[in-house]
Design a protein around this motif. Sequence first.
Motif, PDB file in Angstrom:
ATOM      1  N   SER A 105      -7.083 -36.346  -8.469  1.00 26.07           N
ATOM      2  CA  SER A 105      -6.448 -36.251  -7.152  1.00 26.07           C
ATOM      3  C   SER A 105      -6.720 -34.876  -6.569  1.00 26.07           C
ATOM      4  CB  SER A 105      -4.937 -36.470  -7.285  1.00 26.07           C
ATOM      5  OG  SER A 105      -4.290 -36.263  -6.043  1.00 26.07           O
ATOM      6  N   VAL A 106      -7.358 -34.855  -5.395  1.00 28.80           N
ATOM      7  CA  VAL A 106      -7.640 -33.594  -4.702  1.00 28.80           C
ATOM      8  C   VAL A 106      -6.699 -33.512  -3.514  1.00 28.80           C
ATOM      9  CG1 VAL A 106      -9.376 -32.171  -3.576  1.00 28.80           C
ATOM     10  CG2 VAL A 106     -10.062 -33.751  -5.394  1.00 28.80           C
ATOM     11  N   ILE A 107      -5.798 -32.558  -3.570  1.00 26.76           N
ATOM     12  CA  ILE A 107      -4.809 -32.459  -2.501  1.00 26.76           C
ATOM     13  C   ILE A 107      -5.061 -31.205  -1.674  1.00 26.76           C
ATOM     14  CG2 ILE A 107      -3.105 -33.903  -3.630  1.00 26.76           C
ATOM     15  CD1 ILE A 107      -1.704 -31.467  -4.687  1.00 26.76           C
ATOM     16  N   THR A 108      -4.059 -30.707  -1.041  1.00 32.23           N
ATOM     17  CA  THR A 108      -4.180 -29.773   0.067  1.00 32.23           C
ATOM     18  C   THR A 108      -5.017 -28.520  -0.212  1.00 32.23           C
ATOM     19  OG1 THR A 108      -2.881 -28.464   1.650  1.00 32.23           O
ATOM     20  CG2 THR A 108      -2.015 -28.643  -0.576  1.00 32.23           C
ATOM     21  N   ASN A 109      -5.765 -28.102   0.821  1.00 30.90           N
ATOM     22  CA  ASN A 109      -6.446 -26.808   0.876  1.00 30.90           C
ATOM     23  C   ASN A 109      -7.359 -26.553  -0.324  1.00 30.90           C
ATOM     24  OD1 ASN A 109      -4.965 -26.519   3.206  1.00 30.90           O
ATOM     25  ND2 ASN A 109      -3.479 -25.105   2.351  1.00 30.90           N
ATOM     26  N   SER A 110      -8.231 -27.509  -0.585  1.00 34.15           N
ATOM     27  CA  SER A 110      -9.173 -27.388  -1.686  1.00 34.15           C
ATOM     28  C   SER A 110     -10.596 -27.593  -1.179  1.00 34.15           C
ATOM     29  CB  SER A 110      -8.855 -28.413  -2.779  1.00 34.15           C
ATOM     30  OG  SER A 110      -7.592 -28.152  -3.364  1.00 34.15           O
ATOM     31  N   SER A 111     -11.547 -26.945  -1.847  1.00 33.86           N
ATOM     32  CA  SER A 111     -12.934 -27.031  -1.393  1.00 33.86           C
ATOM     33  C   SER A 111     -13.889 -26.929  -2.574  1.00 33.86           C
ATOM     34  CB  SER A 111     -13.242 -25.917  -0.379  1.00 33.86           C
ATOM     35  OG  SER A 111     -13.059 -24.636  -0.974  1.00 33.86           O
ATOM     36  N   ASN A 112     -15.086 -27.487  -2.371  1.00 33.48           N
ATOM     37  CA  ASN A 112     -16.155 -27.444  -3.372  1.00 33.48           C
ATOM     38  C   ASN A 112     -15.679 -28.001  -4.714  1.00 33.48           C
ATOM     39  OD1 ASN A 112     -17.880 -26.200  -1.473  1.00 33.48           O
ATOM     40  ND2 ASN A 112     -17.113 -24.179  -2.027  1.00 33.48           N
ATOM     41  N   GLY A 161     -15.807 -30.435   1.207  1.00 32.82           N
ATOM     42  CA  GLY A 161     -16.842 -30.320   0.198  1.00 32.82           C
ATOM     43  C   GLY A 161     -16.462 -30.936  -1.131  1.00 32.82           C
ATOM     44  N   VAL A 162     -16.272 -32.257  -1.141  1.00 28.81           N
ATOM     45  CA  VAL A 162     -15.982 -32.977  -2.385  1.00 28.81           C
ATOM     46  C   VAL A 162     -17.152 -33.910  -2.687  1.00 28.81           C
ATOM     47  CG1 VAL A 162     -14.449 -34.600  -3.559  1.00 28.81           C
ATOM     48  CG2 VAL A 162     -13.490 -32.862  -2.022  1.00 28.81           C
ATOM     49  N   ILE A 191     -17.592 -35.026   2.588  1.00 31.92           N
ATOM     50  CA  ILE A 191     -17.200 -35.782   1.412  1.00 31.92           C
ATOM     51  C   ILE A 191     -18.328 -36.742   1.053  1.00 31.92           C
ATOM     52  CG2 ILE A 191     -15.428 -37.225   0.363  1.00 31.92           C
ATOM     53  CD1 ILE A 191     -14.369 -34.539   1.453  1.00 31.92           C
ATOM     54  N   ASN A 192     -18.705 -36.767  -0.230  1.00 34.49           N
ATOM     55  CA  ASN A 192     -19.801 -37.635  -0.664  1.00 34.49           C
ATOM     56  C   ASN A 192     -19.417 -38.384  -1.934  1.00 34.49           C
ATOM     57  OD1 ASN A 192     -22.440 -38.016  -2.438  1.00 34.49           O
ATOM     58  ND2 ASN A 192     -23.079 -37.991  -0.304  1.00 34.49           N
ATOM     59  N   PHE A 193     -19.455 -39.719  -1.835  1.00 33.40           N
ATOM     60  CA  PHE A 193     -19.270 -40.589  -2.992  1.00 33.40           C
ATOM     61  C   PHE A 193     -20.602 -41.283  -3.237  1.00 33.40           C
ATOM     62  CE2 PHE A 193     -15.124 -40.618  -0.708  1.00 33.40           C
ATOM     63  CZ  PHE A 193     -14.326 -40.011  -1.679  1.00 33.40           C
ATOM     64  N   SER A 194     -21.246 -41.058  -4.377  1.00 30.63           N
ATOM     65  CA  SER A 194     -22.580 -41.616  -4.565  1.00 30.63           C
ATOM     66  C   SER A 194     -22.832 -42.028  -6.020  1.00 30.63           C
ATOM     67  CB  SER A 194     -23.649 -40.602  -4.140  1.00 30.63           C
ATOM     68  OG  SER A 194     -23.589 -39.434  -4.926  1.00 30.63           O
ATOM     69  N   LYS A 236     -13.967 -36.578   8.802  1.00 30.49           N
ATOM     70  CA  LYS A 236     -15.329 -36.634   9.330  1.00 30.49           C
ATOM     71  C   LYS A 236     -16.347 -36.315   8.233  1.00 30.49           C
ATOM     72  CE  LYS A 236     -15.462 -31.793  10.902  1.00 30.49           C
ATOM     73  NZ  LYS A 236     -15.717 -30.893  12.048  1.00 30.49           N
ATOM     74  N   ASP A 237     -17.585 -36.746   8.471  1.00 30.44           N
ATOM     75  CA  ASP A 237     -18.709 -36.458   7.578  1.00 30.44           C
ATOM     76  C   ASP A 237     -18.434 -36.963   6.162  1.00 30.44           C
ATOM     77  OD1 ASP A 237     -19.849 -35.158   9.775  1.00 30.44           O
ATOM     78  OD2 ASP A 237     -19.006 -33.228   9.208  1.00 30.44           O
ATOM     79  N   VAL A 238     -18.278 -38.285   6.081  1.00 25.84           N
ATOM     80  CA  VAL A 238     -17.994 -38.941   4.805  1.00 25.84           C
ATOM     81  C   VAL A 238     -19.116 -39.935   4.514  1.00 25.84           C
ATOM     82  CG1 VAL A 238     -16.370 -40.344   3.489  1.00 25.84           C
ATOM     83  CG2 VAL A 238     -15.507 -38.723   5.201  1.00 25.84           C
ATOM     84  N   THR A 239     -19.665 -39.881   3.290  1.00 22.56           N
ATOM     85  CA  THR A 239     -20.761 -40.764   2.908  1.00 22.56           C
ATOM     86  C   THR A 239     -20.407 -41.554   1.655  1.00 22.56           C
ATOM     87  OG1 THR A 239     -22.428 -39.271   3.848  1.00 22.56           O
ATOM     88  CG2 THR A 239     -23.182 -40.881   2.225  1.00 22.56           C
ATOM     89  N   PHE A 240     -20.602 -42.883   1.732  1.00 23.11           N
ATOM     90  CA  PHE A 240     -20.503 -43.768   0.576  1.00 23.11           C
ATOM     91  C   PHE A 240     -21.914 -44.288   0.305  1.00 23.11           C
ATOM     92  CE2 PHE A 240     -16.532 -44.061   2.986  1.00 23.11           C
ATOM     93  CZ  PHE A 240     -15.572 -43.796   2.009  1.00 23.11           C
TER      94      PHE A 240
END
Length: 412
Positions: free
Chosen positions: A241-248, A278-279, A309-312, A347-351
């Motif tokens: 779980s990635v919650i508030t104010n997190s990056s990379n 940046g997840v 965000i990138n799920f691949s 925005k900028d989300v890729t599956f």
Amino acid sequence: MRKMVSRSILEFCFSLTIILTICLFKTDAINNHKPFVPLKKFFNVLSYGANPMGKVDNSKAFLKAWDDACNFDGVSVIVIPKGGVYLLNSLTFIGPCKSYRTVLQIKGVLKATINPSYFYNLPTWIGFRYVNNLVLKGGGVLDGQGEYAWKYNDCFTNSRCAALPATLRFDYVNNSRVHSLKSVNSKNAHFNLFACSNVQISRVKFLAPSNSKNTDGIRIGTSSNIHILDSFIGTGDDCVSVITNSSNIVVTNVTCGPGHGISIGSLGSNSLSEFVKGVSVRNCTFISTQNGVRIKTRPSLFKGVVSDINFSNIIMKNVFNPIIIDQLYCPGRICSEQIPASGEGIKDVTFENIIGTSNSEVAISLKCSKSVPCRNVKLINVILPYTRGKSKSICSNVQGSSYGKQEPPNCV
């Protein structure tokens, strides 16, 4: 003749002196550029009075070992020997440390107390705070004994519910590694990271039953540059779980199941601006989980942005909700969809390259805010047939595109 010989001897001695001086200079230069090798010292908890029989609290012995290790000017290795069971109440190891690197070599079994007076309304079982260059390893087991505590977890129905402790809590921990450990039956999250940077978690195994509440595998908040890899997470809540104010944040080669999948959010539980940027989740497998990959924000309060965000390269095996964006997430039913979202939204989300099977008819659900639509959402080679027929996708307020093979038919 004698003058010439004397002169030759003098010249030879002078030349020899120069050669010796150069050699000594080079030797000193080499010695001065040797890599720094810090001293290493071992601190066995048994030497501090720890009892390995699993019957008495060892918190004081562990803290004494930590104090000496933390203040040693070198590499400190705290040894928790194999074969022992070490009962522990709530404790926190606090830095910063003088040591060049502090290692906890956990080979035995650490067992949490089942006495509610030592865990009820406490956020931490074993904590680390203000520590740099920390290493946790050893192949040992962290047993949270959560089966004695889950009945106290009534936060979905009780707004004044008490906190239950995370098995390992990291606050302000930087440049650190955790690997080769097993965590079972956590009372709350197995690992909780807050305000951490440059942390790698690898080759860990988490186990808790599917009906254990709030037992997230790894919960990340206000942190950056976190890498989770080569691990197995089976639990009763989000695997990650990635919650508030997190990056990379990077998650690779993780098997998730049972559990609620890998989630970003929920965000928007307060009026502050929040972000997740940046997840990357790639090369992961989900087995019979409730959800697959998910982004969730609350409809009336979220003022920030979820982006990049990138799920691949993901395999879904009988996952009930494989792909979800839910900008109308409202678990307590106390938020209002009538109040428009603000900020930049999602925005900028890729599956990309997501294949497998959906255990529900709706394999793809993208529900975004009318006032702040999701932007630049891409579906690339997504193949998720329903196990009992044809799958379908549902979209609202989504701006994006799709490429390659699509099953179900895309709605973007």
